[in-house]
Design a protein around this motif. Structure first.
Motif, mmCIF file in Angstrom:
data_model
loop_
_atom_site.group_PDB
_atom_site.id
_atom_site.type_symbol
_atom_site.label_atom_id
_atom_site.label_comp_id
_atom_site.label_asym_id
_atom_site.label_seq_id
_atom_site.Cartn_x
_atom_site.Cartn_y
_atom_site.Cartn_z
ATOM 1 N N GLN A 1 93.264 -25.211 67.326
ATOM 2 C CA GLN A 1 92.691 -24.368 68.375
ATOM 3 C C GLN A 1 93.730 -23.377 68.888
ATOM 4 O OE1 GLN A 1 91.681 -26.537 71.985
ATOM 5 N NE2 GLN A 1 93.285 -28.051 71.613
ATOM 6 N N ALA A 2 93.269 -22.192 69.177
ATOM 7 C CA ALA A 2 94.128 -21.160 69.762
ATOM 8 C C ALA A 2 93.260 -20.398 70.737
ATOM 9 C CB ALA A 2 94.702 -20.239 68.691
ATOM 10 N N CYS A 3 93.032 -21.018 71.879
ATOM 11 C CA CYS A 3 92.050 -20.504 72.822
ATOM 12 C C CYS A 3 92.695 -19.928 74.081
ATOM 13 C CB CYS A 3 91.083 -21.616 73.228
ATOM 14 S SG CYS A 3 90.117 -22.283 71.853
ATOM 15 N N SER A 4 92.003 -19.001 74.668
ATOM 16 C CA SER A 4 92.331 -18.447 75.980
ATOM 17 C C SER A 4 93.813 -18.090 76.109
ATOM 18 C CB SER A 4 91.881 -19.421 77.070
ATOM 19 O OG SER A 4 91.389 -18.720 78.190
ATOM 20 N N GLY A 5 94.590 -18.822 76.939
ATOM 21 C CA GLY A 5 95.999 -18.491 77.107
ATOM 22 C C GLY A 5 96.786 -18.538 75.811
ATOM 23 N N GLY A 6 96.400 -19.430 74.891
ATOM 24 C CA GLY A 6 97.052 -19.490 73.583
ATOM 25 C C GLY A 6 96.782 -18.229 72.785
ATOM 26 N N TYR A 7 95.572 -17.709 72.911
ATOM 27 C CA TYR A 7 95.248 -16.451 72.236
ATOM 28 C C TYR A 7 95.939 -15.284 72.932
ATOM 29 C CZ TYR A 7 92.691 -12.888 69.719
ATOM 30 O OH TYR A 7 92.394 -11.814 68.916
ATOM 31 N N TYR A 8 95.999 -15.335 74.254
ATOM 32 C CA TYR A 8 96.650 -14.281 75.047
ATOM 33 C C TYR A 8 98.097 -14.089 74.600
ATOM 34 C CZ TYR A 8 98.004 -11.850 79.436
ATOM 35 O OH TYR A 8 98.462 -10.945 80.363
ATOM 36 N N ILE A 9 98.852 -15.177 74.524
ATOM 37 C CA ILE A 9 100.255 -15.101 74.105
ATOM 38 C C ILE A 9 100.367 -14.513 72.701
ATOM 39 C CG2 ILE A 9 102.259 -16.512 73.453
ATOM 40 C CD1 ILE A 9 101.521 -18.393 75.757
ATOM 41 N N SER A 10 99.423 -14.849 71.844
ATOM 42 C CA SER A 10 99.472 -14.414 70.448
ATOM 43 C C SER A 10 99.230 -12.927 70.272
ATOM 44 C CB SER A 10 98.437 -15.195 69.624
ATOM 45 O OG SER A 10 98.679 -16.586 69.713
ATOM 46 N N MET A 11 98.840 -12.238 71.332
ATOM 47 C CA MET A 11 98.655 -10.794 71.241
ATOM 48 C C MET A 11 99.979 -10.058 71.079
ATOM 49 S SD MET A 11 95.477 -10.211 71.072
ATOM 50 C CE MET A 11 95.642 -11.649 69.993
ATOM 51 N N ALA A 12 101.082 -10.785 71.188
ATOM 52 C CA ALA A 12 102.396 -10.195 70.902
ATOM 53 C C ALA A 12 102.674 -10.189 69.399
ATOM 54 C CB ALA A 12 103.495 -10.973 71.627
ATOM 55 N N ALA A 13 101.838 -10.883 68.624
ATOM 56 C CA ALA A 13 102.072 -11.021 67.186
ATOM 57 C C ALA A 13 101.604 -9.791 66.415
ATOM 58 C CB ALA A 13 101.362 -12.262 66.654
ATOM 59 N N ASP A 14 102.348 -9.477 65.351
ATOM 60 C CA ASP A 14 101.977 -8.368 64.466
ATOM 61 C C ASP A 14 100.870 -8.774 63.503
ATOM 62 O OD1 ASP A 14 104.172 -6.625 65.390
ATOM 63 O OD2 ASP A 14 105.435 -8.130 64.447
ATOM 64 N N LYS A 15 100.816 -10.075 63.203
ATOM 65 C CA LYS A 15 99.799 -10.571 62.285
ATOM 66 C C LYS A 15 99.447 -12.001 62.645
ATOM 67 C CE LYS A 15 98.446 -9.622 57.579
ATOM 68 N NZ LYS A 15 98.845 -8.892 56.349
ATOM 69 N N ILE A 16 98.153 -12.349 62.485
ATOM 70 C CA ILE A 16 97.677 -13.682 62.848
ATOM 71 C C ILE A 16 96.943 -14.320 61.676
ATOM 72 C CG2 ILE A 16 96.183 -15.012 64.376
ATOM 73 C CD1 ILE A 16 96.510 -12.798 66.457
ATOM 74 N N TYR A 17 97.393 -15.511 61.311
ATOM 75 C CA TYR A 17 96.687 -16.353 60.352
ATOM 76 C C TYR A 17 96.019 -17.492 61.116
ATOM 77 C CZ TYR A 17 98.294 -14.655 55.746
ATOM 78 O OH TYR A 17 98.509 -13.928 54.599
ATOM 79 N N ALA A 18 94.829 -17.882 60.678
ATOM 80 C CA ALA A 18 94.140 -19.003 61.316
ATOM 81 C C ALA A 18 93.730 -20.024 60.263
ATOM 82 C CB ALA A 18 92.897 -18.522 62.067
ATOM 83 N N ASN A 19 93.940 -21.287 60.569
ATOM 84 C CA ASN A 19 93.439 -22.350 59.711
ATOM 85 C C ASN A 19 91.922 -22.251 59.642
ATOM 86 O OD1 ASN A 19 92.283 -25.274 59.412
ATOM 87 N ND2 ASN A 19 94.362 -25.367 58.625
ATOM 88 N N ARG A 20 91.343 -22.554 58.515
ATOM 89 C CA ARG A 20 89.901 -22.364 58.353
ATOM 90 C C ARG A 20 89.070 -23.233 59.299
ATOM 91 N NH1 ARG A 20 88.553 -25.046 52.413
ATOM 92 N NH2 ARG A 20 89.102 -27.221 52.901
ATOM 93 N N ASN A 21 89.671 -24.307 59.829
ATOM 94 C CA ASN A 21 88.969 -25.179 60.774
ATOM 95 C C ASN A 21 89.331 -24.875 62.229
ATOM 96 O OD1 ASN A 21 87.577 -26.881 58.828
ATOM 97 N ND2 ASN A 21 89.612 -27.631 58.279
#
Length: 339
Positions: free
Chosen positions: A148-168
């Motif tokens: 899971q990468a929800c809400s605040g976890g997703y917010y922080i990740s907006m600093a990333a140049d690229k995002i990979y997500a596990n299929r689940n």
């Protein structure tokens, strides 16, 4: 009575009294020493845990990618609590980023995200720290979303140049929440009445023994709306999207990895190893480059993990469970959090 018998009785009495006095003195002395040892031990532990968390971070002497684990609920560092089982250590990661900024051996950052989100303040502080790192070093930041990468976890990740997500993975939950627990009916049933002496009619809003007025709901809603607009703006900038487009998908819902890719919330769906290979290729460093995380060198992290594990296996009382409900679900803190 014979003289020898009298002397024997007196000697016996003296011995008994002496033994008693010695025992009492020994117990008192032992108790004092025990208290002193406890105080000294507590002092030592507190000193170790309150010391500069950055001092325990020894960076590799060869090229490395810094790994930051955004795991568990995002909030103030739990290192001051020996019984905390939360793995996210805010202060440690902020210091880690500062050290990496000054290291010519550091070649980039990889965020490993497995979090439902958390407090608005800490989420934004971590995001800003990562953006500062990018600005100062010009080095890449990539993110990997685990379960899971929800809400605040997703917010922080907006600093990333690229995002990979596990299929689940479940991700998204772009939104803000303030939860309060109202116990007024329970108080009424028990004959308890909350009395607050305040300087204004809204000073005690959100108290467990009082109902919210419409004005107070509007006040809290305005705070939520402001934080939401900030979140939307961060996503629009991080994902290069129009603000109105972000608002269409940012109603608090969660998305699967596949759905997230279709609406541009993530770049790729794949495994952690897939991302590391792609990261190395695109950034131009070796695939066997060292990936370093500071937790193993953190004394406070070791203590919190150890005692947190013990806490997890000890059954909670009804009072503990009630306190958890109030603390985690109704404490009135503004959160980027997925329920």
């Amino acid at each position: 009575m014979k003289t020898k018998q009298i002397i024997s009785i007196v000697v016996t009495g003296v011995v008994v009294i002496a033994v008693g006095i010695t025992g009492v003195a020994s117990n008192v002395l032992g108790s004092k020493l025990m208290q002193k040892n406890k105080a000294e031990t507590s002092s030592i532990v507190k000193e170790m845990l309150s010391s500069d968390v950055g001092a325990s971070i020894d960076l590799p002497e060869k090229d490395f990618i810094g790994v930051i684990n955004i795991e568990g609920e995002i909030g103030a560092s739990s290192s001051n609590s020996l019984t905390s089982s939360n793995t996210y250590n805010h202060d440690l990661y902020l210091k880690y980023i500062e050290k990496m900024e000054k290291s010519d051996k550091n070649k980039g950052i990889l965020l490993f995200v497995d979090s439902p989100g958390g407090a608005v303040y800490e989420s934004d502080e971590m995001y800003l720290k990562l953006m500062e790192y990018k600005e100062k070093t010009k080095r890449p930041i990539w993110a990997y979303f685990a379960s899971q990468a929800c809400s605040g976890g997703y917010y922080i990740s907006m600093a990333a140049d690229k995002i990979y997500a596990n299929r689940n993975c479940w991700t998204g939950s772009i939104g803000v929440i303030v939860s309060l627990t109202n116990c007024k009916k329970l108080y009424d049933k028990l004959g308890i009445k909350e009395i607050d002496i305040t300087s204004g009619k809204n000073k005690a809003m959100g108290s467990q023994g009082l109902d919210l007025t419409k004005e107070q709901r509007d006040i809290l809603q305005s705070l939520v709306d402001e934080a939401y607009d900030q979140f939307v703006g961060i996503v629009a900038e991080g994902r290069n999207m129009d603000t109105d487009k972000v608002k269409e998908i940012a109603d608090g819902r969660i998305y699967s990895a596949k759905q997230a890719k279709e609406i541009n919330l993530v770049d790729e769906v794949g495994s952690f190893e897939d991302e590391k290979k792609a990261f190395a290729k695109e950034a131009g460093f070796s695939e066997d480059i060292t990936y370093y995380t500071p937790e193993n060198n953190s004394l406070s992290g070791m203590f919190s993990s150890l005692f947190g594990a013990v806490k997890d296996i000890v059954p909670k009382s009804d009072i503990d469970l009630a306190e958890d409900i109030v603390e985690n679900n109704g404490n009135g803190v503004l959160k980027y959090y997925a329920k």
